[in-house]
Design a protein around this motif. Structure first.
Motif, PDB file in Angstrom:
ATOM      1  N   MET A  23       0.840  -1.174   0.000  1.00 48.95           N
ATOM      2  CA  MET A  23       0.000   0.000   0.000  1.00 48.95           C
ATOM      3  C   MET A  23       0.889   1.243   0.000  1.00 48.95           C
ATOM      4  SD  MET A  23      -3.205   0.887   2.502  1.00 48.95           S
ATOM      5  CE  MET A  23      -3.873  -0.715   2.164  1.00 48.95           C
ATOM      6  N   LYS A  24       0.505   2.236  -0.765  1.00 46.50           N
ATOM      7  CA  LYS A  24       1.284   3.472  -0.860  1.00 46.50           C
ATOM      8  C   LYS A  24       0.405   4.669  -0.510  1.00 46.50           C
ATOM      9  CE  LYS A  24       4.235   1.753  -4.545  1.00 46.50           C
ATOM     10  NZ  LYS A  24       4.651   1.933  -5.939  1.00 46.50           N
ATOM     11  N   PRO A  25       1.018   5.737  -0.026  1.00 44.80           N
ATOM     12  CA  PRO A  25       0.237   6.963   0.278  1.00 44.80           C
ATOM     13  C   PRO A  25      -0.141   7.689  -1.007  1.00 44.80           C
ATOM     14  CG  PRO A  25       2.552   7.306   0.762  1.00 44.80           C
ATOM     15  CD  PRO A  25       2.408   5.860   0.371  1.00 44.80           C
ATOM     16  N   TRP A  26      -1.115   8.582  -0.864  1.00 50.61           N
ATOM     17  CA  TRP A  26      -1.515   9.412  -1.987  1.00 50.61           C
ATOM     18  C   TRP A  26      -0.443  10.458  -2.238  1.00 50.61           C
ATOM     19  CZ3 TRP A  26      -7.295  10.932  -0.875  1.00 50.61           C
ATOM     20  CH2 TRP A  26      -8.071   9.766  -0.817  1.00 50.61           C
ATOM     21  N   LYS A  27      -0.396  10.948  -3.449  1.00 47.37           N
ATOM     22  CA  LYS A  27       0.538  12.014  -3.823  1.00 47.37           C
ATOM     23  C   LYS A  27      -0.242  13.333  -3.871  1.00 47.37           C
ATOM     24  CE  LYS A  27       3.818  13.133  -7.499  1.00 47.37           C
ATOM     25  NZ  LYS A  27       4.331  12.671  -8.811  1.00 47.37           N
ATOM     26  N   LEU A  28       0.230  14.322  -3.120  1.00 50.49           N
ATOM     27  CA  LEU A  28      -0.416  15.633  -3.088  1.00 50.49           C
ATOM     28  C   LEU A  28       0.077  16.453  -4.276  1.00 50.49           C
ATOM     29  CD1 LEU A  28      -2.228  17.670  -1.600  1.00 50.49           C
ATOM     30  CD2 LEU A  28      -0.231  18.311  -0.246  1.00 50.49           C
ATOM     31  N   LEU A  29      -0.852  16.851  -5.151  1.00 51.03           N
ATOM     32  CA  LEU A  29      -0.498  17.603  -6.360  1.00 51.03           C
ATOM     33  C   LEU A  29      -0.677  19.104  -6.191  1.00 51.03           C
ATOM     34  CD1 LEU A  29      -2.202  15.256  -8.989  1.00 51.03           C
ATOM     35  CD2 LEU A  29       0.196  15.253  -8.246  1.00 51.03           C
ATOM     36  N   ASN A  30      -1.678  19.507  -5.398  1.00 53.16           N
ATOM     37  CA  ASN A  30      -1.959  20.936  -5.245  1.00 53.16           C
ATOM     38  C   ASN A  30      -2.794  21.160  -3.987  1.00 53.16           C
ATOM     39  OD1 ASN A  30      -1.994  23.717  -6.161  1.00 53.16           O
ATOM     40  ND2 ASN A  30      -4.145  23.401  -6.660  1.00 53.16           N
ATOM     41  N   THR A  31      -2.574  22.309  -3.341  1.00 58.26           N
ATOM     42  CA  THR A  31      -3.357  22.705  -2.168  1.00 58.26           C
ATOM     43  C   THR A  31      -3.846  24.128  -2.363  1.00 58.26           C
ATOM     44  OG1 THR A  31      -2.045  21.298  -0.698  1.00 58.26           O
ATOM     45  CG2 THR A  31      -3.324  23.051   0.328  1.00 58.26           C
ATOM     46  N   GLU A  32      -5.140  24.323  -2.177  1.00 61.09           N
ATOM     47  CA  GLU A  32      -5.749  25.658  -2.211  1.00 61.09           C
ATOM     48  C   GLU A  32      -6.471  25.862  -0.885  1.00 61.09           C
ATOM     49  OE1 GLU A  32      -9.457  27.981  -4.428  1.00 61.09           O
ATOM     50  OE2 GLU A  32      -8.813  26.038  -5.179  1.00 61.09           O
ATOM     51  N   TYR A  33      -6.063  26.905  -0.134  1.00 61.51           N
ATOM     52  CA  TYR A  33      -6.706  27.169   1.155  1.00 61.51           C
ATOM     53  C   TYR A  33      -7.980  27.971   0.946  1.00 61.51           C
ATOM     54  CZ  TYR A  33      -2.804  25.196   3.662  1.00 61.51           C
ATOM     55  OH  TYR A  33      -1.874  24.313   4.151  1.00 61.51           O
ATOM     56  N   LEU A  34      -9.101  27.412   1.388  1.00 59.47           N
ATOM     57  CA  LEU A  34     -10.394  28.097   1.308  1.00 59.47           C
ATOM     58  C   LEU A  34     -10.636  28.941   2.547  1.00 59.47           C
ATOM     59  CD1 LEU A  34     -12.415  25.058  -0.068  1.00 59.47           C
ATOM     60  CD2 LEU A  34     -11.256  26.858  -1.355  1.00 59.47           C
ATOM     61  N   VAL A  35     -10.108  28.480   3.675  1.00 60.69           N
ATOM     62  CA  VAL A  35     -10.105  29.225   4.933  1.00 60.69           C
ATOM     63  C   VAL A  35      -8.691  29.115   5.481  1.00 60.69           C
ATOM     64  CG1 VAL A  35     -11.008  29.373   7.284  1.00 60.69           C
ATOM     65  CG2 VAL A  35     -12.527  28.678   5.420  1.00 60.69           C
ATOM     66  N   ASP A  36      -8.101  30.249   5.820  1.00 59.57           N
ATOM     67  CA  ASP A  36      -6.735  30.251   6.356  1.00 59.57           C
ATOM     68  C   ASP A  36      -6.686  31.220   7.538  1.00 59.57           C
ATOM     69  OD1 ASP A  36      -4.063  29.920   6.813  1.00 59.57           O
ATOM     70  OD2 ASP A  36      -3.391  30.689   4.884  1.00 59.57           O
ATOM     71  N   ALA A  37      -7.268  30.780   8.661  1.00 60.24           N
ATOM     72  CA  ALA A  37      -7.353  31.599   9.870  1.00 60.24           C
ATOM     73  C   ALA A  37      -6.481  30.962  10.958  1.00 60.24           C
ATOM     74  CB  ALA A  37      -8.806  31.681  10.323  1.00 60.24           C
ATOM     75  N   PRO A  38      -6.144  31.712  12.002  1.00 64.12           N
ATOM     76  CA  PRO A  38      -5.286  31.157  13.053  1.00 64.12           C
ATOM     77  C   PRO A  38      -5.858  29.900  13.721  1.00 64.12           C
ATOM     78  CG  PRO A  38      -5.482  33.523  13.313  1.00 64.12           C
ATOM     79  CD  PRO A  38      -6.450  33.130  12.236  1.00 64.12           C
ATOM     80  N   TRP A  39      -7.167  29.774  13.826  1.00 61.81           N
ATOM     81  CA  TRP A  39      -7.769  28.653  14.550  1.00 61.81           C
ATOM     82  C   TRP A  39      -8.363  27.586  13.644  1.00 61.81           C
ATOM     83  CZ3 TRP A  39      -5.832  28.880  19.063  1.00 61.81           C
ATOM     84  CH2 TRP A  39      -5.561  30.109  19.630  1.00 61.81           C
ATOM     85  N   LEU A  40      -8.359  27.822  12.336  1.00 57.16           N
ATOM     86  CA  LEU A  40      -8.934  26.852  11.407  1.00 57.16           C
ATOM     87  C   LEU A  40      -8.408  27.092  10.000  1.00 57.16           C
ATOM     88  CD1 LEU A  40     -11.095  24.603  10.791  1.00 57.16           C
ATOM     89  CD2 LEU A  40     -12.641  26.505  10.251  1.00 57.16           C
ATOM     90  N   LYS A  41      -8.016  26.002   9.366  1.00 55.57           N
ATOM     91  CA  LYS A  41      -7.659  26.041   7.959  1.00 55.57           C
ATOM     92  C   LYS A  41      -8.477  24.967   7.252  1.00 55.57           C
ATOM     93  CE  LYS A  41      -2.845  27.441   8.788  1.00 55.57           C
ATOM     94  NZ  LYS A  41      -3.158  28.770   9.062  1.00 55.57           N
ATOM     95  N   VAL A  42      -9.029  25.319   6.102  1.00 56.80           N
ATOM     96  CA  VAL A  42      -9.742  24.364   5.263  1.00 56.80           C
ATOM     97  C   VAL A  42      -9.061  24.387   3.908  1.00 56.80           C
ATOM     98  CG1 VAL A  42     -11.947  23.736   4.202  1.00 56.80           C
ATOM     99  CG2 VAL A  42     -11.913  24.799   6.475  1.00 56.80           C
ATOM    100  N   ALA A  43      -8.621  23.214   3.459  1.00 59.53           N
ATOM    101  CA  ALA A  43      -7.894  23.135   2.194  1.00 59.53           C
ATOM    102  C   ALA A  43      -8.625  22.243   1.206  1.00 59.53           C
ATOM    103  CB  ALA A  43      -6.486  22.591   2.430  1.00 59.53           C
ATOM    104  N   LYS A  44      -8.610  22.669  -0.046  1.00 61.06           N
ATOM    105  CA  LYS A  44      -9.070  21.842  -1.153  1.00 61.06           C
ATOM    106  C   LYS A  44      -7.803  21.297  -1.793  1.00 61.06           C
ATOM    107  CE  LYS A  44     -11.436  22.138  -5.589  1.00 61.06           C
ATOM    108  NZ  LYS A  44     -12.101  23.067  -6.531  1.00 61.06           N
ATOM    109  N   GLU A  45      -7.663  19.982  -1.796  1.00 58.12           N
ATOM    110  CA  GLU A  45      -6.437  19.371  -2.289  1.00 58.12           C
ATOM    111  C   GLU A  45      -6.704  18.509  -3.511  1.00 58.12           C
ATOM    112  OE1 GLU A  45      -4.160  19.168   2.002  1.00 58.12           O
ATOM    113  OE2 GLU A  45      -4.929  17.306   1.160  1.00 58.12           O
ATOM    114  N   LYS A  46      -5.745  18.536  -4.397  1.00 55.08           N
ATOM    115  CA  LYS A  46      -5.765  17.662  -5.569  1.00 55.08           C
ATOM    116  C   LYS A  46      -4.766  16.549  -5.282  1.00 55.08           C
ATOM    117  CE  LYS A  46      -5.285  17.742 -10.583  1.00 55.08           C
ATOM    118  NZ  LYS A  46      -5.052  18.602 -11.761  1.00 55.08           N
TER     119      LYS A  46
END
Length: 191
Positions: free
Chosen positions: A1-24
């Motif tokens: 089994m192998k891990p996924w490869k992260l191609l891209n990260t876009e932060y939809l929320v980037d606050a000190p107490w919460l980050k939400v990322a859309k990842e490819k």
């Protein structure tokens, strides 16, 4: 089994107490997921504090996520350059007014035990929580709440705490997992 490869990260929320990322992500079989969402919150510490009488120090405070007053173990965010044990001591004092009994001449090495680090949710959450156990804590001062906190402290025997779990008035799953880890280690005489 192998891990996924992260191609891209876009932060939809980037606050000190919460980050939400859309990842490819690219899966090992070559399939690409264009919108895998992940969450991040600061690392925090769960404090399992037992008094010299053998009672658990517990808190009650309003939790907006559920819209209810929640019975919980003390817990809090780990500050930068702070160990989980240091954060646990600070938070226990700030939230509950308890600390280690400084009058004790010798302290058993089991009076402060780091129980481990756990993922909040391994599927989509990047944050972790640490569990620290303190034995023989005493009421030794006043509380110092943040401006958003209103906390009441109480003490429960092990039997009373387990009854609260059984009836559902103590129902925080991550905190129950930390308590279970303590019980398993205690059962195996590791604490």
């Amino acid at each position: 089994m192998k891990p996924w490869k992260l191609l891209n990260t876009e932060y939809l929320v980037d606050a000190p107490w919460l980050k939400v990322a859309k990842e490819k992500c690219e899966l090992p079989n070559g399939k690409v997921i264009d919108d895998f969402y992940t969450l991040w919150q600061p690392d925090w510490v769960l404090i399992l504090a037992r008094t010299t009488e053998g009672k658990w120090v517990m808190t009650e405070q309003y939790r907006h996520g559920t819209g209810k007053i929640a019975l919980e173990f003390p817990a809090g965010i780990i500050d930068k350059d702070e160990t989980p044990e240091q954060a646990a001591l600070r938070e226990l004092q700030e939230e509950c007014g308890y600390g280690l009994d400084e009058r004790r001449e010798t302290r058993d090495e089991r009076s402060l035990v780091y129980l481990g680090v756990f993922p909040v949710n391994p599927d989509r959450h990047r944050g972790v929580f640490h569990v620290v156990f303190f034995d023989n804590v005493v009421k030794n001062g006043s509380t110092h709440f943040d401006s958003t906190e209103e906390i009441e402290t109480s003490e429960f025997t092990d039997e009373e705490l387990q009854e609260k779990m059984a009836e559902g008035s103590f129902c925080h799953p991550l905190q129950m997992a930390g308590y279970l880890k303590f019980k398993l280690l205690k059962h195996r005489n590791k604490i």
